[in-house]
Structure formats: C-alpha cells, structure tokens
Scaffold this motif. Structure first.
Motif, short mmCIF file in Angstrom:
data_model
loop_
_atom_site.label_atom_id
_atom_site.label_comp_id
_atom_site.label_asym_id
_atom_site.label_seq_id
_atom_site.Cartn_x
_atom_site.Cartn_y
_atom_site.Cartn_z
N GLY A 83 0.81 -1.22 0.00
CA GLY A 83 0.00 0.00 0.00
C GLY A 83 0.84 1.27 0.00
N GLN A 84 0.17 2.39 0.05
CA GLN A 84 0.86 3.69 -0.04
C GLN A 84 1.46 4.15 1.28
OE1 GLN A 84 -2.43 6.00 -1.57
NE2 GLN A 84 -1.77 5.69 -3.70
N SER A 85 1.06 3.52 2.38
CA SER A 85 1.61 3.85 3.70
C SER A 85 1.54 5.36 3.96
CB SER A 85 3.07 3.36 3.81
OG SER A 85 3.50 3.34 5.14
N ARG A 86 0.38 5.93 3.75
CA ARG A 86 0.23 7.37 3.90
C ARG A 86 0.46 7.83 5.35
NH1 ARG A 86 -3.91 9.96 -0.14
NH2 ARG A 86 -3.96 8.46 -1.85
N ARG A 87 0.06 7.01 6.31
CA ARG A 87 0.14 7.42 7.72
C ARG A 87 1.43 6.95 8.41
NH1 ARG A 87 -5.01 5.32 10.50
NH2 ARG A 87 -4.44 3.46 9.30
N LEU A 88 2.25 6.21 7.68
CA LEU A 88 3.58 5.81 8.15
C LEU A 88 4.56 5.98 7.00
CD1 LEU A 88 5.47 4.71 10.28
CD2 LEU A 88 4.65 2.42 9.80
N PHE A 283 -2.48 -8.45 19.73
CA PHE A 283 -2.60 -7.78 18.44
C PHE A 283 -1.88 -6.44 18.50
CE2 PHE A 283 -4.56 -5.05 15.30
CZ PHE A 283 -4.81 -5.88 14.22
N TYR A 284 -0.92 -6.24 17.61
CA TYR A 284 -0.15 -5.00 17.56
C TYR A 284 -0.25 -4.41 16.16
CZ TYR A 284 1.74 -7.11 21.79
OH TYR A 284 1.87 -7.70 23.01
N HIS A 285 -0.61 -3.14 16.11
CA HIS A 285 -0.84 -2.49 14.82
C HIS A 285 0.34 -1.56 14.51
CE1 HIS A 285 -4.18 -0.67 12.05
NE2 HIS A 285 -3.24 -1.31 11.39
N PHE A 286 0.76 -1.56 13.25
CA PHE A 286 1.85 -0.71 12.79
C PHE A 286 1.38 0.16 11.62
CE2 PHE A 286 3.86 -4.02 15.15
CZ PHE A 286 5.07 -3.51 15.63
N MET A 292 3.25 2.61 15.50
CA MET A 292 4.54 1.92 15.44
C MET A 292 5.25 2.03 16.78
SD MET A 292 7.76 2.72 12.89
CE MET A 292 7.89 4.44 13.41
N ILE A 293 5.33 3.23 17.33
CA ILE A 293 6.01 3.43 18.60
C ILE A 293 5.21 2.81 19.75
CG2 ILE A 293 6.83 5.18 20.23
CD1 ILE A 293 7.46 6.96 17.81
N GLU A 294 3.89 2.98 19.73
CA GLU A 294 3.06 2.41 20.79
C GLU A 294 3.17 0.89 20.82
OE1 GLU A 294 -0.75 3.87 19.69
OE2 GLU A 294 -0.33 5.93 20.34
N SER A 295 3.17 0.25 19.64
CA SER A 295 3.23 -1.21 19.58
C SER A 295 4.57 -1.73 20.06
CB SER A 295 2.94 -1.69 18.16
OG SER A 295 1.59 -1.46 17.81
N VAL A 296 5.66 -1.08 19.64
CA VAL A 296 6.98 -1.53 20.08
C VAL A 296 7.12 -1.34 21.59
CG1 VAL A 296 9.46 -1.08 19.92
CG2 VAL A 296 8.08 -1.23 17.84
N SER A 297 6.58 -0.24 22.13
CA SER A 297 6.64 -0.02 23.57
C SER A 297 5.86 -1.10 24.32
CB SER A 297 6.11 1.37 23.93
OG SER A 297 7.00 2.37 23.49
N ALA A 298 4.69 -1.44 23.81
CA ALA A 298 3.89 -2.50 24.45
C ALA A 298 4.65 -3.82 24.44
CB ALA A 298 2.55 -2.64 23.73
N LEU A 299 5.33 -4.13 23.35
CA LEU A 299 6.10 -5.37 23.25
C LEU A 299 7.32 -5.33 24.18
CD1 LEU A 299 5.81 -5.71 19.40
CD2 LEU A 299 5.15 -7.52 21.00
N TRP A 340 11.54 7.97 17.47
CA TRP A 340 11.96 6.81 16.66
C TRP A 340 13.05 7.30 15.72
CZ3 TRP A 340 10.06 1.67 16.37
CH2 TRP A 340 10.50 0.92 15.26
N VAL A 341 14.27 6.77 15.88
CA VAL A 341 15.39 7.15 15.02
C VAL A 341 15.97 5.88 14.44
CG1 VAL A 341 17.52 8.46 14.82
CG2 VAL A 341 15.85 9.08 16.58
N GLU A 342 16.03 5.79 13.12
CA GLU A 342 16.48 4.56 12.48
C GLU A 342 17.24 4.88 11.20
OE1 GLU A 342 16.76 1.23 10.01
OE2 GLU A 342 15.06 2.57 9.56
#
Length: 520
Positions: A83-88, A283-286, A292-299, A340-342
């Motif tokens: 997809g176009q990944s408009r929000r990420l 269930f983690y959504h990216f 993305m940050i919320e899901s990684v923090s939860a994990l 988030w720095v990558e």
C-alpha cells in the motif's frame, strides 16, 4: 515451528522498487519466496491484490503446473504490504512489513537486523500449518504483528475460516467484526466492517461478537470464488480485462459470508465458513507513526521481571527507539518522548523535542532545532540525491492539497505556501490534487542541504528567505507516491547495513545494560 510435511510458499505484495529487489536485499529466493507489486494502474483493493498476487506467483514459480496443482503443492502465506503507507511515510518505499523492529529486552536469540516480517512469520506459519485438509492459503495484513497462543484450537475443515479475538464495542469500531449465535460461537451469522459502538452493543444482546484479526484461511474453492469475483476466466487462464478487477476482501467478500450475510452474494454463499476465536491473542498495529512506537513499547514492556532481566529492567521502557543509528545527543526521557530514530546519523548539533520519526538521515554536521511533531525522512533517489520528506507526526497524507482538512505538519497544507509567500501555480502544484500525488519533497545532494534550509521547510512561522524559496522551487521535487514507487532501496539498505555494523562495538562495550549477549 511449521511441521516439516507442510511446505509453505511465502507470497508478498510490496512497493514496486522493493518488490523487484526483494530477493537480493533480503536473501529470500524463489520459489519459496515471491514478491510483486500491484500499484501500477488503478488500485486493486485487498481482494483484487490477493487474486493478482496468486496469479503472478503461479506464473512466475509454477507455470509448468496448472493453477490447481500449483495451489495444492504448498500452502500459500499471502502478506500484503504494497500500500501507499500514507500514515507511516518512513517505511512507504520498502513496505511496512519490512520495517526494522528493535530487539525486545526480555528476549533471547533475536537479531539486530530483524524486521516485522521476521517476528510475524513463526506464528503465521504455525496457524497456516494448523489448518484442516481443505486449507491452501492464508491471507494476512502486512501492518500487524499477531502473537497467537501456543496451543491452537481445532480448526473446522471449511472453505473460509476467519480468526477472531474478543474485545469491546468501543474497540470494534476500528475492526471488521464477526457476529455469531450465542450457542454456536463458530457459526458466522454476518460480518460487519467497523460497526459503531452503539450498533455493536445493540447486536450483542442476541449475538457474540469478535474482532477480525486479519488472518483468513481459504480452501481451493474459496480461492477460485475470489478469483472469479476479480474477473478471472478459468477457461482462458487470465483475467477478462487483462488485470484483476478492483475488489475488496474485507468490505465485500467478508460481508457476503454467514447464514444472514450483510451483502448476499450467491457465489460466495456456496462456500462453507466459520470463525474461530483465538483466546489470549496479542494484536499489535503498525499502521501509523504513533502506532509503530506504541506497539513496540507495548512489546518491550511485556516482561518487567527484574529477576529475569537484571537491575532496573522492571522500569517501563521509554518510548524512545534508536536503531542502526549514530546518535550523539542522548535523549531525555521526559523532554524527548515518542522518539523513533532509524538508519540515521544524528550529531550533537541537533536539538530534539518530541514526537519525531527520523529515518535515513545521512552523515551531516547541521545545526538543527526540531519543532515538536516534526518528522524527517531522507529518501535516496537516483545515485546521489536525497529527497527530503519532512512531515508531521500525525499527518495522514489524504485529501485535496487545498482543503482546510488536509494537513501537512499538523496544519492546513495550503498555509505552508502562504507562510513562505509561494504561488502554488508557479510551483507546479494544483490545490485540487490529492496531497499524496503532489510534488512536495525536494531532492538534493547532501552538500546542498543545511540545517537552516530544513528549519525553513518545517517551521510553523518561517523567516522569509528568498534563497530557500528558490532552492525548493527549482529542485526536482517528488510526491509521496513517486517516492513509494522509485526510491533507491539499494542505497537505503546499504546505509542501514553500514550504520548497523557501527553499533556493534558500543553495544558490546555496554553489555551490562544492553542486549548484546542475548542476541542470536
């Protein structure tokens, strides 16, 4: 692990450039792996994209067999990330399923270069292998990570199985939803797409309801019905219009399932179907920068046991993540939250705020002060240039550029031009065009980029600067859609690998507080 007697072929949709380079860059060759792009032409939707992926994979990896024999030769795991990944935006060129995920501090045997795909694959493969004799394929969204229980319930041997999870009416509005009889929790009565909480509460008086996890198991009959709905002509072995028709799996195919379907379809009604609840599923959504940050923090915070992780590990992990990065300005926990720095070089001359996603930043010595919510993505284009994609943390990149509801940096996009005294017409920009298609991002060699120019790009109230206005206006500019289709992913991967290697020695030296000796 997947039983050895259940071979699985992995099929992915990815952005165009990443699809063409996938095998080389990830070392995942055909025929076990196959990737293609369906972005050329009109959008295909989740159903049309699935049909197109299956047919392209068959033609590329099983053309000596007929379609049925190829389908039965191995189970197909279909992962959609084209997809176009408009929000990420940060991972639009490679697809969200290939975004790097930090090693979990409580884990053993993970890798520094792991991706969302690496983490999702074991559970998805196990679910697919667990399917009954009819199962030939499983469809999964590429922007989720679903951790399923160690012990799976028995799956009924039907044409279509939706895998569900329990939740509340307030959460149901963000998902597809199965409704079942209270006495028969596996029987689908009907399926609704993102029902309002009040509607779910009303229906729950007579029904059980479960969220759709996005994981669907399909029989050969179900695959053939889906292909037919996408214009497949079995007699000629091709799509009637030369390409799969636009068709949505979740908002059309799924709505036609059940004893009392929301949108009846006689062809789909001929398929047997069931829903299976997966208890204790995570269930983690990216789908967005924030998710993305919320899901990684939860994990990261799944385990807070200091007896397992060492002193102070019981503290919640801050929502700050640095990967494949040379970082010379250590973040402050409170002041620089949601970070988030990558794949980046961040020198001590930068000053950060909060809610930043910084990706692809090349080596630099810029004097730069970021405003809250500003994100920077440096996308390699061509052989030397970087397209500077500056954007807001919560921008959705949808809507006409000139609409007051279409935001860039969190404010109406049209205000950006007014604040810089730029005439959109002179810039080759049409306010009636979808912002995703507008040429907003200038491509420049590193030596022509300065901290002052970057600040001019994102400042809420920029200082007038005719030189910067001319530089932006005269530079070759790319739209978000063009970057998704044409980024130089080889350069992106090369920079990431070099920066990743440079982090090994600091990690080893800091082994008492790092995960170095818990890696694979």
């Amino acid at each position: 692990m997947t039983p050895p007697d259940v071979p699985i072929q992995h099929l992915l949709t990815l952005p165009p450039r990443m699809a063409s380079e996938f095998e080389t860059l990830t070392q995942r060759p055909r025929p076990e792996w196959f990737a293609c792009s369906d972005s050329a032409g009109t959008p295909l939707g989740s159903g049309g994209g699935t049909a197109n992926l299956l047919v392209q994979a068959w033609q590329a990896t099983g053309s000596k067999q007929n379609f049925s024999a190829w389908l039965q030769a191995s189970r197909k795991l279909l992962l959609h990330s084209g997809g176009q990944s408009r929000r990420l935006p940060a991972y639009a060129p490679t697809g969200k399923i290939l975004l790097p995920v930090p090693v979990f501090r409580w884990s053993r045997g993970q890798r520094l270069d792991q991706t969302l795909l690496d983490l999702a694959l074991p559970d998805y493969s196990r679910v697919l292998a667990h399917g009954g004799p009819k199962t030939v394929a499983m469809l999964v969204s590429g922007d989720t990570l679903i951790r399923v229980p160690a012990k799976l319930p028995k799956f009924p041997d039907v044409d279509v199985i939706g895998l569900g999870m329990w939740g509340t009416p307030e959460k149901a509005k963000d998902f597809g939803c199965f409704f079942t009889p209270r006495s028969k929790p596996n029987e689908i009565v009907f399926f609704l797409q993102k029902p309002a909480p009040a509607r779910t509460r009303e229906l729950a008086q007579q029904h059980l309801f479960m969220f759709d996890t996005g994981m669907w198991l399909l029989s050969e009959r179900a695959v053939n019905v889906l292909l037919q709905r996408c214009g497949w002509d079995e007699r000629t072995g091709e799509f009637s219009s030369g390409r799969a028709a636009n068709y949505e799996f979740y908002s059309r195919f799924a709505l036609a399932l059940g004893t009392h379907p929301t949108e009846p379809d006689p062809l789909i009604a001929s398929l047997s179907c069931a829903v299976v609840p997966l208890n204790d599923t995570e269930f983690y959504h990216f789908g967005t920068s924030a998710q993305m940050i919320e899901s990684v923090s939860a994990l990261q915070n799944l385990v807070l046991d200091e007896t397992r992780l060492g002193p102070f590990a019981g503290f919640r992990h801050p929502d700050q993540y640095l990967q494949n990065t040379a970082f010379a300005c250590p973040p402050h926990r409170e002041e620089n939250h949601t970070l988030w720095v990558e794949n980046s070089v961040i020198p001590a001359t930068w000053k950060l705020a909060y809610e930043h996603v910084l990706t692809g930043v090349p080596e630099n010595n810029w004097q730069l002060q970021l405003e809250p919510g500003v994100c920077l993505d440096f996308v390699p284009v061509g052989e030397a240039d970087f397209a500077i994609r500056a954007y807001g943390f919560r921008d959705s990149f949808s809507g006409k550029l000139g609409s007051t509801n279409t935001c860039w940096f969190g404010h109406p996009a049209r205000d950006w031009y007014t604040a810089r005294k730029l005439n959109p017409v002179d810039c080759g920009v049409d306010f009636e065009t979808d912002i995703q298609l507008c040429p907003l991002f200038p491509a420049l060699p590193v030596e022509k980029i300065s901290g002052a120019f970057l600040e001019w790009l994102f400042a809420r109230e920029p200082v007038a600067n005719a030189e910067f206005a001319t530089l932006w206006q005269s530079a070759k500019r790319w739209s978000a859609q063009q970057l998704c289709e044409s980024a130089n992913v080889n350069r992106l991967y090369k920079q990431r690998a070099e920066l990743g290697r440079s982090t090994l020695l600091p990690l080893m030296k800091n082994f008492r507080a790092s995960i170095f000796y818990r890696l694979d």
